[in-house]
Scaffold this motif. Structure first.
Motif, PDB file in Angstrom:
ATOM      1  N   HIS A  44       0.832  -1.206   0.000  1.00 50.97           N
ATOM      2  CA  HIS A  44       0.000   0.000   0.000  1.00 50.97           C
ATOM      3  C   HIS A  44       0.868   1.259   0.000  1.00 50.97           C
ATOM      4  O   HIS A  44       0.587   2.212  -0.731  1.00 50.97           O
ATOM      5  N   ALA A  45       1.911   1.283   0.799  1.00 46.68           N
ATOM      6  CA  ALA A  45       2.773   2.458   0.877  1.00 46.68           C
ATOM      7  C   ALA A  45       3.467   2.733  -0.454  1.00 46.68           C
ATOM      8  O   ALA A  45       3.492   3.881  -0.919  1.00 46.68           O
ATOM      9  N   VAL A  46       4.010   1.701  -1.068  1.00 44.46           N
ATOM     10  CA  VAL A  46       4.688   1.889  -2.361  1.00 44.46           C
ATOM     11  C   VAL A  46       3.682   2.325  -3.421  1.00 44.46           C
ATOM     12  O   VAL A  46       3.975   3.178  -4.256  1.00 44.46           O
ATOM     13  N   TRP A  47       2.470   1.782  -3.371  1.00 43.82           N
ATOM     14  CA  TRP A  47       1.431   2.174  -4.323  1.00 43.82           C
ATOM     15  C   TRP A  47       1.065   3.642  -4.154  1.00 43.82           C
ATOM     16  O   TRP A  47       0.950   4.380  -5.135  1.00 43.82           O
ATOM     17  N   ILE A  48       0.902   4.099  -2.920  1.00 48.30           N
ATOM     18  CA  ILE A  48       0.569   5.501  -2.656  1.00 48.30           C
ATOM     19  C   ILE A  48       1.698   6.415  -3.138  1.00 48.30           C
ATOM     20  O   ILE A  48       1.455   7.441  -3.773  1.00 48.30           O
ATOM     21  N   ILE A  49       2.929   6.043  -2.860  1.00 49.84           N
ATOM     22  CA  ILE A  49       4.068   6.885  -3.245  1.00 49.84           C
ATOM     23  C   ILE A  49       4.231   6.921  -4.762  1.00 49.84           C
ATOM     24  O   ILE A  49       4.476   7.983  -5.346  1.00 49.84           O
ATOM     25  N   SER A  50       4.066   5.797  -5.422  1.00 56.42           N
ATOM     26  CA  SER A  50       4.297   5.748  -6.876  1.00 56.42           C
ATOM     27  C   SER A  50       3.128   6.287  -7.690  1.00 56.42           C
ATOM     28  O   SER A  50       3.312   6.644  -8.845  1.00 56.42           O
ATOM     29  N   SER A  51       1.942   6.378  -7.110  1.00 54.64           N
ATOM     30  CA  SER A  51       0.788   6.836  -7.875  1.00 54.64           C
ATOM     31  C   SER A  51       0.395   8.261  -7.533  1.00 54.64           C
ATOM     32  O   SER A  51      -0.753   8.645  -7.735  1.00 54.64           O
ATOM     33  N   ARG A  52       1.347   9.064  -7.073  1.00 56.20           N
ATOM     34  CA  ARG A  52       0.998  10.435  -6.716  1.00 56.20           C
ATOM     35  C   ARG A  52       0.695  11.254  -7.953  1.00 56.20           C
ATOM     36  O   ARG A  52       1.141  10.957  -9.065  1.00 56.20           O
ATOM     37  N   ASP A  53      -0.054  12.302  -7.750  1.00 59.87           N
ATOM     38  CA  ASP A  53      -0.441  13.196  -8.829  1.00 59.87           C
ATOM     39  C   ASP A  53       0.767  14.037  -9.261  1.00 59.87           C
ATOM     40  O   ASP A  53       1.335  14.756  -8.434  1.00 59.87           O
ATOM     41  N   PRO A  54       1.162  13.977 -10.527  1.00 56.12           N
ATOM     42  CA  PRO A  54       2.334  14.752 -10.972  1.00 56.12           C
ATOM     43  C   PRO A  54       2.141  16.263 -10.799  1.00 56.12           C
ATOM     44  O   PRO A  54       3.111  16.994 -10.668  1.00 56.12           O
ATOM     45  N   ALA A  55       0.923  16.729 -10.783  1.00 61.82           N
ATOM     46  CA  ALA A  55       0.674  18.167 -10.626  1.00 61.82           C
ATOM     47  C   ALA A  55       1.043  18.638  -9.219  1.00 61.82           C
ATOM     48  O   ALA A  55       1.293  19.821  -9.007  1.00 61.82           O
ATOM     49  N   ARG A  56       1.075  17.713  -8.250  1.00 63.60           N
ATOM     50  CA  ARG A  56       1.417  18.093  -6.879  1.00 63.60           C
ATOM     51  C   ARG A  56       2.914  18.158  -6.657  1.00 63.60           C
ATOM     52  O   ARG A  56       3.360  18.584  -5.616  1.00 63.60           O
ATOM     53  N   ALA A  57       3.695  17.697  -7.605  1.00 59.69           N
ATOM     54  CA  ALA A  57       5.154  17.638  -7.438  1.00 59.69           C
ATOM     55  C   ALA A  57       5.785  18.999  -7.427  1.00 59.69           C
ATOM     56  O   ALA A  57       5.288  19.990  -7.756  1.00 59.69           O
TER      57      ALA A  57
END
Length: 57
Positions: A44-57
């Protein structure tokens, strides 16, 4: 920075999610998943980190 979060997620999954999302619903879900089984917490943690919204970067 994502690499650091993923390493933290493998060591202590809720910490990786905390640095990504803060104390929101994903953090508490990850705490629950980690308590129920370490591997689901990591996934779950890796999924949350890898699927972040690029606009928030």
């Amino acid at each position: 920075m994502d690499l650091v979060r993923i390493i933290l997620a493998v060591i202590l999954p809720p910490l990786g999610v905390f640095f990504q999302e803060g104390l929101g619903k994903h953090f508490w879900l990850n705490v629950l998943l980690t308590l129920l089984g370490y591997i689901p917490g990591i996934v779950h943690a890796v999924w949350i980190i890898s699927s972040r919204d690029p606009a928030r970067a």
